[in-house]
Design an enzyme around this catalytic site. Structure first.
Site, PDB file in Angstrom:
ATOM      1  N   GLY A  32      21.209  44.323  -0.454  1.00  0.00           N
ATOM      2  CA  GLY A  32      22.565  44.122   0.020  1.00  0.00           C
ATOM      3  C   GLY A  32      22.710  42.747   0.634  1.00  0.00           C
ATOM      4  O   GLY A  32      22.668  41.748  -0.079  1.00  0.00           O
ATOM      5  N   SER A  71      15.417  41.529  -3.135  1.00  0.00           N
ATOM      6  CA  SER A  71      16.686  40.834  -2.984  1.00  0.00           C
ATOM      7  C   SER A  71      16.915  40.531  -1.494  1.00  0.00           C
ATOM      8  O   SER A  71      16.082  39.883  -0.868  1.00  0.00           O
ATOM      9  CB  SER A  71      17.806  41.671  -3.603  1.00  0.00           C
ATOM     10  OG  SER A  71      18.965  40.918  -3.808  1.00  0.00           O
ATOM     11  N   TRP A  72      17.998  41.025  -0.897  1.00  0.00           N
ATOM     12  CA  TRP A  72      18.162  40.856   0.547  1.00  0.00           C
ATOM     13  C   TRP A  72      16.992  41.508   1.295  1.00  0.00           C
ATOM     14  O   TRP A  72      16.566  41.026   2.338  1.00  0.00           O
ATOM     15  CB  TRP A  72      19.486  41.457   1.021  1.00  0.00           C
ATOM     16  CG  TRP A  72      19.463  41.842   2.479  1.00  0.00           C
ATOM     17  CD1 TRP A  72      19.406  43.102   2.992  1.00  0.00           C
ATOM     18  CD2 TRP A  72      19.432  40.948   3.610  1.00  0.00           C
ATOM     19  NE1 TRP A  72      19.351  43.059   4.379  1.00  0.00           N
ATOM     20  CE2 TRP A  72      19.368  41.756   4.781  1.00  0.00           C
ATOM     21  CE3 TRP A  72      19.457  39.568   3.748  1.00  0.00           C
ATOM     22  CZ2 TRP A  72      19.337  41.222   6.051  1.00  0.00           C
ATOM     23  CZ3 TRP A  72      19.420  39.024   5.025  1.00  0.00           C
ATOM     24  CH2 TRP A  72      19.364  39.844   6.165  1.00  0.00           C
ATOM     25  N   ASP A  97      16.606  36.633 -14.029  1.00  0.00           N
ATOM     26  CA  ASP A  97      17.346  37.084 -12.846  1.00  0.00           C
ATOM     27  C   ASP A  97      18.506  36.129 -12.607  1.00  0.00           C
ATOM     28  O   ASP A  97      18.321  34.975 -12.233  1.00  0.00           O
ATOM     29  CB  ASP A  97      16.409  37.103 -11.635  1.00  0.00           C
ATOM     30  CG  ASP A  97      17.012  37.785 -10.420  1.00  0.00           C
ATOM     31  OD1 ASP A  97      18.253  37.786 -10.290  1.00  0.00           O
ATOM     32  OD2 ASP A  97      16.242  38.301  -9.583  1.00  0.00           O
ATOM     33  N   HIS A 157      17.335  41.177 -12.510  1.00  0.00           N
ATOM     34  CA  HIS A 157      17.206  41.338 -11.064  1.00  0.00           C
ATOM     35  C   HIS A 157      16.896  42.762 -10.622  1.00  0.00           C
ATOM     36  O   HIS A 157      16.284  42.977  -9.583  1.00  0.00           O
ATOM     37  CB  HIS A 157      18.513  40.881 -10.407  1.00  0.00           C
ATOM     38  CG  HIS A 157      18.500  40.917  -8.909  1.00  0.00           C
ATOM     39  ND1 HIS A 157      17.793  40.012  -8.148  1.00  0.00           N
ATOM     40  CD2 HIS A 157      19.116  41.755  -8.015  1.00  0.00           C
ATOM     41  CE1 HIS A 157      17.973  40.262  -6.858  1.00  0.00           C
ATOM     42  NE2 HIS A 157      18.765  41.326  -6.748  1.00  0.00           N
TER      43      HIS A 157
END
Length: 321
Positions: free
Chosen positions: A53, A120-121, A274, A302
């Site tokens: 996120g 990711s985050w 990605d 991703h």
């Protein structure tokens, strides 16, 4: 990124579905309550999972990357999303609040140190947490690396990725007048935090759909409508963090602080194609982190659910067990 059970369940390499042996709602400073769960072996190797996120929340499928006989698996919903409350709140919701929450979870569960797993985050948060508390991390397992730099945000919200997906970009940025498209993050914030709930939901769905559209190398033609509650938490919290550059002290902070974790082993899994977090960041991280190794998945983007990424992550976790 969004990680639904159906998305993650796409790979046959995952471990069987398991249920938590412990669930709790943990009160944390700033009038937030966060959801925490434990699965697997209560006496196993502790591994904590950081979802993406910000605002994505954890899902049952995330439990399935770890052998349940060997791992004590800790998942939690970060502030404002998933089962944490208040829902979609950005008050007292910063990277440093999350780092403090993670330490509170560790102490509450009586864990001395653990493996940190994030994508990711979640990779951003894992790196910041490890640099803040290096004595608490045994190994970092990162996927789809994102480090909250201006160049990374410019790529995804300033036209870089749009060059490959002009149709999806038009659907996303096209909700703004042309005069406001030079600052998509800032001008989306005005709508996501407006007093009109219909406008909030419309822009939250568009924000979420832009990211979902670019997540996997092969996209389903029927993506469906993003539920309003999920979209509001995901879009508002993510926009809040991006609008504030992740609340880091300076651009490139994670790279400048790599010396703090130079002794901690790391495994980086990166999709070659990605489009959300391009591979150059993962390579830069590997080149400046002596204890890290990089696995580039040739036929992946991703998403956590892509078969090559799923298989590589499970292989790494089996090895670490």
């Amino acid at each position: 990124m969004r990680n639904s059970e159906s998305q993650i369940g796409a790979s046959r390499n995952l471990y069987p579905v398991i249920q938590p042996f412990n669930q709790l709602m943990l009160e944390v400073p700033g009038d937030h309550t966060i959801y925490v769960e434990e699965c697997g072996n209560p006496n196993g190797i502790p591994v904590v999972v950081f979802h993406g996120g910000p605002g994505g929340g954890c899902s049952p499928g995330m439990r399935r990357f770890f052998h349940p006989e060997f791992y004590r698996i800790i998942l939690f919903d970060q502030r404002g999303c998933g089962r944490s409350r208040p829902h979609a709140s950005v008050e007292n919701n910063t990277t440093w609040d999350l780092v403090a929450d993670i330490e509170l979870i560790r102490q509450k569960l009586g864990i001395e140190n653990w493996i940190v797993f994030g994508g990711s985050w979640g990779a951003t948060l894992a790196l910041v947490y490890a640099q803040t508390h290096p004595d608490r991390v045994n190994h970092l397992v990162l996927r789809g690396v994102f480090t909250m730099t201006k160049s990374e945000l410019d790529w995804f919200y300033g036209g870089g990725a749009a060059a490959f997906f002009p149709d999806e970009w038009e659907h996303f940025a096209g909700l703004l007048p042309r005069s406001e498209r030079d600052d998509v993050i800032g001008n989306y914030a005005k709508r996501l935090f407006s007093k009109n709930e219909d406008i909030q939901v419309r822009f939250a769905r568009a924000w979420t759909e832009w990211e979902s559209a670019l997540a996997a190398l092969e996209q389903s033609p029927n993506r469906g409508v993003v539920p309003a509650a999920y979209a509001l938490a995901f879009a508002r919290i993510e926009n809040h963090y991006f609008h504030n550059a992740g609340f880091l002290r300076e651009d490139g902070q994670i790279f400048k602080d790599l010396h703090k974790i130079e002794h901690i082993p790391g495994s980086i899994v990166q999709g070659r194609y990605d489009m959300i977090c391009p591979p150059q960041t993962a390579y830069r991280l590997r080149d400046n982190w002596p204890a890290a190794r990089l696995f580039t998945v040739p036929d992946a983007g991703h998403s956590l659910s892509e078969p090559g990424i799923t298989s590589t992550l499970i292989t790494i976790m089996d090895e670490l067990s």
